[in-house]
Design an enzyme around this catalytic site. Structure first.
Site, PDB file in Angstrom:
ATOM      1  CD  GLU A  95      -3.038  -1.199   2.118  1.00  0.00           C
ATOM      2  OE1 GLU A  95      -4.165  -1.587   1.800  1.00  0.00           O
ATOM      3  OE2 GLU A  95      -2.737  -0.877   3.276  1.00  0.00           O
ATOM      4  CB  CYS A 108       3.160   7.248   3.331  1.00  0.00           C
ATOM      5  SG  CYS A 108       3.717   6.002   4.491  1.00  0.00           S
ATOM      6  CB  CYS A 115       8.079  -5.628   8.319  1.00  0.00           C
ATOM      7  SG  CYS A 115       9.568  -4.971   9.138  1.00  0.00           S
ATOM      8  CB  CYS A 119       7.382  -3.476  15.855  1.00  0.00           C
ATOM      9  SG  CYS A 119       9.051  -3.021  15.328  1.00  0.00           S
ATOM     10  CB  CYS A 122       3.931  -2.797  13.483  1.00  0.00           C
ATOM     11  SG  CYS A 122       4.026  -2.510  11.709  1.00  0.00           S
ATOM     12  CB  CYS A 348       0.996   5.385  11.322  1.00  0.00           C
ATOM     13  SG  CYS A 348       2.417   6.220  10.853  1.00  0.00           S
TER      14      CYS A 348
HETATM   15  N1  SAH Z   1       9.861   0.146   9.472  1.00  0.00           N
HETATM   16  C1  SAH Z   1      10.008   1.530   9.616  1.00  0.00           C
HETATM   17  C2  SAH Z   1       9.039   2.344   8.782  1.00  0.00           C
HETATM   18  C3  SAH Z   1       7.628   1.879   8.651  1.00  0.00           C
HETATM   19  S1  SAH Z   1       6.556   2.051   9.996  1.00  0.00           S
HETATM   20  C4  SAH Z   1       9.917   1.926  11.088  1.00  0.00           C
HETATM   21  O1  SAH Z   1       9.528   1.100  11.886  1.00  0.00           O
HETATM   22  O2  SAH Z   1      10.276   3.062  11.398  1.00  0.00           O
HETATM   23  C5  SAH Z   1       6.232   3.796  10.137  1.00  0.00           C
HETATM   24  C6  SAH Z   1       5.899   4.242  11.569  1.00  0.00           C
HETATM   25  O3  SAH Z   1       4.600   3.764  11.987  1.00  0.00           O
HETATM   26  C7  SAH Z   1       6.890   3.696  12.571  1.00  0.00           C
HETATM   27  O4  SAH Z   1       7.240   4.679  13.523  1.00  0.00           O
HETATM   28  C8  SAH Z   1       6.081   2.611  13.220  1.00  0.00           C
HETATM   29  O5  SAH Z   1       6.579   2.244  14.463  1.00  0.00           O
HETATM   30  C9  SAH Z   1       4.711   3.232  13.300  1.00  0.00           C
HETATM   31  N2  SAH Z   1       3.632   2.264  13.555  1.00  0.00           N
HETATM   32  C10 SAH Z   1       3.621   0.955  13.298  1.00  0.00           C
HETATM   33  N3  SAH Z   1       2.445   0.414  13.697  1.00  0.00           N
HETATM   34  C11 SAH Z   1       1.705   1.407  14.204  1.00  0.00           C
HETATM   35  C12 SAH Z   1       0.380   1.476  14.762  1.00  0.00           C
HETATM   36  N4  SAH Z   1      -0.391   0.414  14.822  1.00  0.00           N
HETATM   37  N5  SAH Z   1      -0.049   2.689  15.193  1.00  0.00           N
HETATM   38  C13 SAH Z   1       0.728   3.783  15.075  1.00  0.00           C
HETATM   39  N6  SAH Z   1       1.964   3.777  14.567  1.00  0.00           N
HETATM   40  C14 SAH Z   1       2.456   2.603  14.129  1.00  0.00           C
HETATM   41 FE1  SF4 Z   2       8.657  -3.422  10.561  1.00  0.00          FE
HETATM   42 FE2  SF4 Z   2       6.400  -2.411  11.519  1.00  0.00          FE
HETATM   43 FE3  SF4 Z   2       8.558  -2.599  13.098  1.00  0.00          FE
HETATM   44 FE4  SF4 Z   2       8.519  -0.778  11.092  1.00  0.00          FE
HETATM   45  S1  SF4 Z   2       7.165  -0.833  12.897  1.00  0.00           S
HETATM   46  S2  SF4 Z   2      10.188  -2.209  11.639  1.00  0.00           S
HETATM   47  S3  SF4 Z   2       7.305  -1.932   9.557  1.00  0.00           S
HETATM   48  S4  SF4 Z   2       7.418  -4.328  12.197  1.00  0.00           S
END
Ligand code: SAH
Ligand code: SF4
Length: 372
Positions: A95, A108, A115, A119, A122, A348
């Site tokens: 996306e 974006c 990934c 995390c 996420c 996000c």
């Molecule tokens: N992998 C990279 C970039 C993609 S995620 C990273 O982790 O930085 C982009 C941002 O969205 C990151 O700061 C991530 O931690 C945040 N993010 C992920 N899941 C989220 C959620 N459910 N609610 C709000 N922010 C989230």
């Molecule tokens: Fe990967 Fe999501 Fe962690 Fe970013 S926040 S590194 S996309 S698992």
């Protein structure tokens, strides 16, 4: 999908394209002309590339292709946010989101199908990992969004010098630094004046903190840096951003300091997702101030965007405000990210696409849930 015998010219930055042209017995200056057609004008029809000699066009027809990923769905939110579901092969999709604001338009972009970094909050991380995106699949997201927005605004392709997309953030699906070579090449195309001509200050890469790759990036392609911190101590960060076990906070902060020596902006943005009762107390805010003490930085607080079975809650707005005020009172600039495109799940961490998980993480999670 590109025919294996044809070379996809959308995979090359200008230097690589010059090498390609030299390799087929042509002059390297063709690379600049080709970059302008493909990326600046968005024209992929050889017949329309009027300053490319006819014989060369014929040669390219036999040897080269301009293969973009396929748009499967475009959605427009009530607030003007747009989201594209883009198929990268028959099984997977990613996306891309455009967020219009008064003074800028931000795209974006995703860097991977899924990934691998897990995390816990996420949605992309929960889906597991399938593969890295190619350069054409990364830059193709900008190409597709640019063309679609120009069309929506009724621009003439050849006179479209006004920028609708002024900023790019590598914050979609995936960890951009885990797909280093392709992401750097795609960013070089974004910055190239013959292509998209974006300012380094307006291209932001967000990373969960892959320290060696951060050090490399500052040499190869320094752009604005956002770091997903999310926790002010190693015990908590180990749990919610597991890559912390490999690159703990102290090493991450040192990498940020080194990055700033070469960065186009004189600060790092720390992203901090606000998870109810997990990392959002004033004690956490105070610890955070201590952790970043030596780094010129701004904070971007992201209210957690929920997804099914996430197991987390969004911090109460009052708690977010108190946390923000605590940081602001210490003299920091703090923004609280507005949730945009709520009605089309474009926020996000909600980007899902379709990921055929090669890590089998999804199955593992389901069996753990079933067993407990
Ligand atoms: N992998 C990279 C970039 C993609 S995620 C990273 O982790 O930085 C982009 C941002 O969205 C990151 O700061 C991530 O931690 C945040 N993010 C992920 N899941 C989220 C959620 N459910 N609610 C709000 N922010 C989230
Ligand atoms: Fe990967 Fe999501 Fe962690 Fe970013 S926040 S590194 S996309 S698992």
């Amino acid at each position: 999908m590109a025919s294996p015998t044809l070379v996809n010219l959308l995979n090359f930055n200008q230097a690589q394209l010059a090498e390609y042209f030299t390799g087929i017995g042509e002059k390297p200056f063709r690379a600049k002309q080709m970059m302008r057609w493909m990326h600046h004008f968005g024209i992929l029809e050889l017949d329309q590339m009027t300053d490319i000699a006819k014989v060369l066009r014929e040669k390219l027809r036999q040897q080269a292709s301009f293969t973009l990923p396929e748009v499967q769905l475009e959605q427009i939110s009530d607030d003007g946010t747009r989201k594209w579901l883009i198929g990268t092969d028959t099984a997977n999709s990613i996306e891309t989101v455009f967020i219009p604001e008064d003074d800028r338009g931000t795209l974006c972009i995703s860097s991977q199908v899924g990934c691998a970094l897990e995390c816990t909050f996420c949605s992309t991380g929960r889906q597991g990992f399938n593969r890295n995106l190619s350069v054409s699949e990364i830059i193709g997201q900008l190409w597709i969004a640019n063309q679609s927005l120009r069309q929506a605004e009724g621009y003439n392709q050849l006179f479209a010098s006004d920028r609708i997309i002024s900023n790019v953030v590598m914050m979609g699906m995936g960890e951009p630094l885990a797909n280093y070579d392709n992401v750097v090449t795609a960013m070089q195309i974004m910055l190239d004046d013959s292509a998209y001509g974006l300012s380094r200050r307006r291209v932001t890469l967000s990373t969960s903190g892959l320290v060696p790759a951060m050090d490399k990036l500052k040499e190869d392609c320094p752009v604005a840096l956002a770091v997903s911190l999310h926790a002010p101590n190693d015990a908590l960060r180990d749990e919610i951003v597991p890559i912390n076990k490999k690159y703990p906070i102290k090493a991450l902060m040192a990498a940020c300091e080194r990055y700033l020596v070469k960065a186009p902006r004189d600060f790092v943005t720390f992203e901090y997702v606000m998870l109810d009762g997990i990392n959002d107390s004033l004690t956490h805010a105070q610890q955070l101030l201590e952790v970043v003490r030596d780094i010129p930085c701004k904070f971007n607080l992201i209210p957690f965007n929920p997804f099914p079975n996430s197991g987390y809650g969004t911090s109460h707005p009052m708690q977010v405000r108190a946390f923000r005020d605590h940081l602001m009172q210490a003299g920091y600039v703090v923004t609280v990210r507005k949730t945009r495109g709520d009605d089309i799940d474009a926020a996000c961490g909600q980007l899902a696409g379709k990921v055929l998980d090669k890590t089998k993480r999804t199955q593992k999670t389901i069996s753990i849930q079933a067993a407990s």
